[in-house]
Motif scaffolding. Structure first.
Motif, short mmCIF file in Angstrom:
data_model
loop_
_atom_site.label_atom_id
_atom_site.label_comp_id
_atom_site.label_asym_id
_atom_site.label_seq_id
_atom_site.Cartn_x
_atom_site.Cartn_y
_atom_site.Cartn_z
N VAL A 143 40.39 -12.77 -32.70
CA VAL A 143 41.20 -11.95 -32.27
C VAL A 143 42.79 -13.47 -31.27
N ARG A 144 41.98 -13.88 -32.00
CA ARG A 144 43.03 -14.67 -30.95
C ARG A 144 44.70 -15.40 -31.45
N GLU A 145 45.58 -15.94 -30.63
CA GLU A 145 46.66 -16.49 -31.57
C GLU A 145 46.76 -17.15 -32.13
N ASP A 146 47.35 -17.16 -33.26
CA ASP A 146 47.43 -19.30 -34.40
C ASP A 146 47.74 -20.27 -33.91
N ASP A 147 47.95 -20.14 -32.64
CA ASP A 147 47.97 -21.68 -32.14
C ASP A 147 46.67 -22.00 -31.49
N GLU A 148 45.85 -20.95 -31.19
CA GLU A 148 44.23 -20.94 -30.51
C GLU A 148 43.13 -20.96 -31.44
N TRP A 149 44.06 -19.94 -32.95
CA TRP A 149 43.27 -20.70 -33.92
C TRP A 149 43.36 -21.84 -35.05
N ARG A 150 44.52 -22.92 -34.52
CA ARG A 150 44.66 -23.54 -35.38
C ARG A 150 43.68 -24.84 -34.76
N ALA A 151 43.85 -24.76 -33.26
CA ALA A 151 43.46 -25.68 -32.49
C ALA A 151 42.20 -26.17 -32.57
#
Length: 110
Positions: free
Chosen positions: A23-31
């Motif tokens: 459920v993290r934000e997009d930038d966290e997911w991409r990293a």
């Protein structure tokens, strides 16, 4: 903060074929994220809850556990069977569980 109605599981007990909801934000997911995880940011969960299966255990993860606890509480209140992954992606990475990134660089938790 959250009541006893937020079940918690340890990172090591999440099965490889378990339904892992990030459920993290997009930038966290991409990293960096678990390769098998499904990404629905917390702020989109109420609109996209229908995408989450109701016929199996759902393991919810964020960076350290706060947002996922909110998601677990909301899902369980609405009839799902969800549990918060203790320590979130920080604990996941420390435990040496698999990670992938969408950036072309080594996965990391941000």
């Amino acid at each position: 903060m959250f009541g006893a109605n937020v079940p918690v599981v340890e990172v090591g007990t999440v099965p490889d074929d378990g339904y892992l909801l990030d459920v993290r934000e997009d930038d966290e997911w991409r990293a960096g994220h678990a390769p098998q995880a499904v990404h629905i940011p917390l702020h989109e969960l109420s609109q996209r809850a229908g995408e989450v299966p109701q016929d199996r255990q759902v393991y919810v993860i964020c960076r350290v556990g706060g947002r996922s606890a909110q998601a677990v509480q909301a899902l369980n209140d609405a009839g799902w069977q969800a549990a918060n992954v203790a320590g979130g992606m920080s604990a996941w990475a420390l435990a040496g569980r698999g990670m992938a990134s969408e950036t072309g660089t080594d996965p990391k938790v941000v």
